[in-house]
Design a protein around this motif. Structure first.
Motif, PDB file in Angstrom:
ATOM      1  N   LEU A  63       0.573  -1.174   0.053  1.00 21.59           N
ATOM      2  CA  LEU A  63      -0.052   0.011   0.007  1.00 21.59           C
ATOM      3  C   LEU A  63       1.082   1.167  -0.043  1.00 21.59           C
ATOM      4  CD1 LEU A  63      -2.786  -1.054   2.610  1.00 21.59           C
ATOM      5  CD2 LEU A  63      -3.081  -0.618   0.163  1.00 21.59           C
ATOM      6  N   VAL A  64       2.234   1.068   0.360  1.00 25.84           N
ATOM      7  CA  VAL A  64       3.132   2.226   0.341  1.00 25.84           C
ATOM      8  C   VAL A  64       3.368   2.781  -0.938  1.00 25.84           C
ATOM      9  CG1 VAL A  64       5.181   3.049   1.355  1.00 25.84           C
ATOM     10  CG2 VAL A  64       3.806   1.622   2.773  1.00 25.84           C
ATOM     11  N   PRO A  65       3.164   3.883  -1.451  1.00 27.03           N
ATOM     12  CA  PRO A  65       3.542   4.452  -2.880  1.00 27.03           C
ATOM     13  C   PRO A  65       4.944   3.945  -3.020  1.00 27.03           C
ATOM     14  CG  PRO A  65       1.964   5.897  -1.729  1.00 27.03           C
ATOM     15  CD  PRO A  65       2.281   4.966  -0.581  1.00 27.03           C
ATOM     16  N   GLY A  66       5.251   3.406  -4.108  1.00 24.72           N
ATOM     17  CA  GLY A  66       6.690   3.343  -4.788  1.00 24.72           C
ATOM     18  C   GLY A  66       7.440   2.535  -3.717  1.00 24.72           C
ATOM     19  N   LEU A  67       6.719   1.628  -3.096  1.00 24.86           N
ATOM     20  CA  LEU A  67       7.512   0.700  -2.080  1.00 24.86           C
ATOM     21  C   LEU A  67       8.516   0.122  -2.978  1.00 24.86           C
ATOM     22  CD1 LEU A  67       7.615  -0.571   0.883  1.00 24.86           C
ATOM     23  CD2 LEU A  67       6.359  -2.463  -0.130  1.00 24.86           C
ATOM     24  N   PRO A  68      10.015   0.117  -2.192  1.00 21.38           N
ATOM     25  CA  PRO A  68      10.864  -0.790  -3.055  1.00 21.38           C
ATOM     26  C   PRO A  68      10.808  -2.238  -2.685  1.00 21.38           C
ATOM     27  CG  PRO A  68      11.898   1.058  -1.974  1.00 21.38           C
ATOM     28  CD  PRO A  68      10.477   1.000  -1.325  1.00 21.38           C
ATOM     29  N   GLY A  69      10.930  -3.125  -3.481  1.00 18.74           N
ATOM     30  CA  GLY A  69      10.577  -4.553  -3.542  1.00 18.74           C
ATOM     31  C   GLY A  69       8.956  -4.783  -3.668  1.00 18.74           C
ATOM     32  N   ALA A  70       8.251  -4.221  -3.822  1.00 22.75           N
ATOM     33  CA  ALA A  70       6.812  -4.439  -4.074  1.00 22.75           C
ATOM     34  C   ALA A  70       6.605  -5.346  -5.307  1.00 22.75           C
ATOM     35  CB  ALA A  70       5.875  -3.141  -4.475  1.00 22.75           C
ATOM     36  N   GLN A  71       7.511  -5.350  -6.190  1.00 26.97           N
ATOM     37  CA  GLN A  71       7.600  -6.194  -7.408  1.00 26.97           C
ATOM     38  C   GLN A  71       7.713  -7.610  -6.856  1.00 26.97           C
ATOM     39  OE1 GLN A  71       9.378  -3.531  -7.322  1.00 26.97           O
ATOM     40  NE2 GLN A  71       8.220  -2.324  -8.745  1.00 26.97           N
ATOM     41  N   VAL A  72       8.568  -7.785  -5.841  1.00 26.22           N
ATOM     42  CA  VAL A  72       9.191  -9.121  -5.382  1.00 26.22           C
ATOM     43  C   VAL A  72       7.818  -9.618  -4.442  1.00 26.22           C
ATOM     44  CG1 VAL A  72      10.259 -10.414  -4.029  1.00 26.22           C
ATOM     45  CG2 VAL A  72      11.428  -8.749  -5.576  1.00 26.22           C
ATOM     46  N   ILE A  73       7.191  -8.821  -3.632  1.00 28.30           N
ATOM     47  CA  ILE A  73       6.175  -9.117  -2.821  1.00 28.30           C
ATOM     48  C   ILE A  73       4.839  -9.718  -3.601  1.00 28.30           C
ATOM     49  CG2 ILE A  73       4.676  -8.363  -0.920  1.00 28.30           C
ATOM     50  CD1 ILE A  73       6.588  -6.322  -0.313  1.00 28.30           C
ATOM     51  N   ALA A  74       4.925  -8.971  -4.885  1.00 34.54           N
ATOM     52  CA  ALA A  74       3.650  -9.338  -5.560  1.00 34.54           C
ATOM     53  C   ALA A  74       3.655 -10.792  -6.220  1.00 34.54           C
ATOM     54  CB  ALA A  74       3.608  -8.236  -6.964  1.00 34.54           C
ATOM     55  N   ILE A  75       4.926 -11.188  -6.275  1.00 34.71           N
ATOM     56  CA  ILE A  75       4.890 -12.811  -6.942  1.00 34.71           C
ATOM     57  C   ILE A  75       3.968 -13.589  -5.752  1.00 34.71           C
ATOM     58  CG2 ILE A  75       6.533 -14.743  -6.998  1.00 34.71           C
ATOM     59  CD1 ILE A  75       8.562 -12.530  -7.895  1.00 34.71           C
ATOM     60  N   PRO A  76       4.269 -13.761  -4.493  1.00 32.70           N
ATOM     61  CA  PRO A  76       3.268 -14.589  -3.597  1.00 32.70           C
ATOM     62  C   PRO A  76       2.125 -14.307  -3.832  1.00 32.70           C
ATOM     63  CG  PRO A  76       4.679 -13.417  -2.169  1.00 32.70           C
ATOM     64  CD  PRO A  76       5.190 -13.187  -3.721  1.00 32.70           C
ATOM     65  N   MET A 153       3.655  -5.530 -10.025  1.00 28.84           N
ATOM     66  CA  MET A 153       4.935  -5.719 -10.684  1.00 28.84           C
ATOM     67  C   MET A 153       5.605  -4.530 -11.601  1.00 28.84           C
ATOM     68  SD  MET A 153       4.883  -9.839 -11.349  1.00 28.84           S
ATOM     69  CE  MET A 153       3.904 -11.009 -10.137  1.00 28.84           C
ATOM     70  N   LEU A 154       4.553  -3.795 -12.155  1.00 29.33           N
ATOM     71  CA  LEU A 154       5.207  -2.863 -12.672  1.00 29.33           C
ATOM     72  C   LEU A 154       5.693  -1.608 -11.820  1.00 29.33           C
ATOM     73  CD1 LEU A 154       2.094  -2.458 -15.351  1.00 29.33           C
ATOM     74  CD2 LEU A 154       4.182  -3.710 -15.681  1.00 29.33           C
ATOM     75  N   PRO A 155       6.598  -0.729 -12.350  1.00 30.41           N
ATOM     76  CA  PRO A 155       7.016   0.407 -11.685  1.00 30.41           C
ATOM     77  C   PRO A 155       6.127   1.441 -11.211  1.00 30.41           C
ATOM     78  CG  PRO A 155       8.380  -0.081 -13.612  1.00 30.41           C
ATOM     79  CD  PRO A 155       7.008  -0.689 -13.702  1.00 30.41           C
ATOM     80  N   ILE A 156       6.221   1.661  -9.920  1.00 34.36           N
ATOM     81  CA  ILE A 156       5.307   2.577  -9.178  1.00 34.36           C
ATOM     82  C   ILE A 156       3.913   2.491  -9.633  1.00 34.36           C
ATOM     83  CG2 ILE A 156       5.425   5.170  -8.726  1.00 34.36           C
ATOM     84  CD1 ILE A 156       7.891   5.565 -10.305  1.00 34.36           C
ATOM     85  N   THR A 157       3.287   1.334  -9.456  1.00 38.37           N
ATOM     86  CA  THR A 157       1.984   1.086  -9.872  1.00 38.37           C
ATOM     87  C   THR A 157       1.397   0.184  -8.640  1.00 38.37           C
ATOM     88  OG1 THR A 157       2.186  -0.798 -10.962  1.00 38.37           O
ATOM     89  CG2 THR A 157       2.150   1.294 -12.371  1.00 38.37           C
TER      90      THR A 157
END
Length: 227
Positions: A63-76, A153-157
């Motif tokens: 939920l944090v905007p632009g969170l670093p690593g969000a793309q990885v967290i989205a995998i599970p 997984m897309l940047p800043i989305t």
């Protein structure tokens, strides 16, 4: 669950079936070990609420905007959503994912955020329109959540689809069809919005190239590599 890793002796994570989903998440802060808790420890204790709670646990940090690593967290989230869409009754995650440890500061932050910012959802949600939060509807929801996870997984989305997934997870946990519908509508709207942007970029680029070739052929020579 064949790849499940048994919790170590120090683990005290429990899932009180009479506790609310908020209290269950908050309890992770007090009951996890000093190093945190592995995904396997959490999964093994959540039983039938594992899908909803795990999706919620993964969605909250995103939920944090632009969170670093969000793309990885989205995998599970994506893997869990696919399983929900396939009608699985038990959570499966790759062994490496099960061995991953959610560090204590992360668990504490997630628990604090849930306690302070999501209590309203527990007060407003309740079993209603349950057919939209269970059975065949769960499979449709799983597919939509998987699509929303792909957009994280897309940047800043990450924020909007994560909010949609959070609403869906709460709806699944509370058997509240109003929440699941709200979340799926938001997720579909976001997916279609991004799809329209991508389509516009491709068609716009194609139109620009065609226009340049027809109206300004001299300009096209600047973009043509020498032979």
């Amino acid at each position: 669950m064949s790849d499940t890793i048994s919790p170590p002796p120090h683990s005290h994570i429990t899932d009180d079936k009479t506790a609310s989903f908020i209290d269950t998440i908050v309890a992770l802060k007090a009951n996890s070990g000093p190093q945190g808790a592995s995904i396997a420890e959490i999964v093994d204790q959540l039983d039938e609420r594992a899908f909803g709670l795990l999706i919620l646990l993964f969605a909250i940090p995103c939920l944090v905007p632009g969170l670093p690593g969000a793309q990885v967290i989205a995998i599970p989230i994506f893997l869990l959503a696919l399983q929900l869409g396939a009608g699985r009754s038990e959570v499966w995650l790759p062994k490496q994912a099960l061995q991953a440890v959610v560090k204590k500061p992360w668990l504490d932050n997630i628990a604090d955020f849930t306690d302070k910012r999501l209590r309203w959802s527990e007060r407003l949600s309740r079993p209603r329109l349950t057919w939209l939060a269970s059975g065949p509807a769960e499979r449709i929801i799983g597919i939509i959540v998987a699509l929303a996870a792909l957009t994280i997984m897309l940047p800043i989305t990450n924020t909007i689809p994560s909010l949609a997934i959070t609403l869906v997870a709460i709806g699944l946990l509370q058997r509240d069809g109003l929440f699941t519908v709200s979340g799926t509508i938001l997720a579909l709207t976001w997916v279609l919005f991004l799809g329209a942007i991508v389509w516009g970029l491709f068609t716009g680029a194609g139109f620009a190239v065609e226009f340049m070739q027809e109206r300004m052929p001299w300009l096209a020579t600047y973009f043509t590599p020498p032979r």
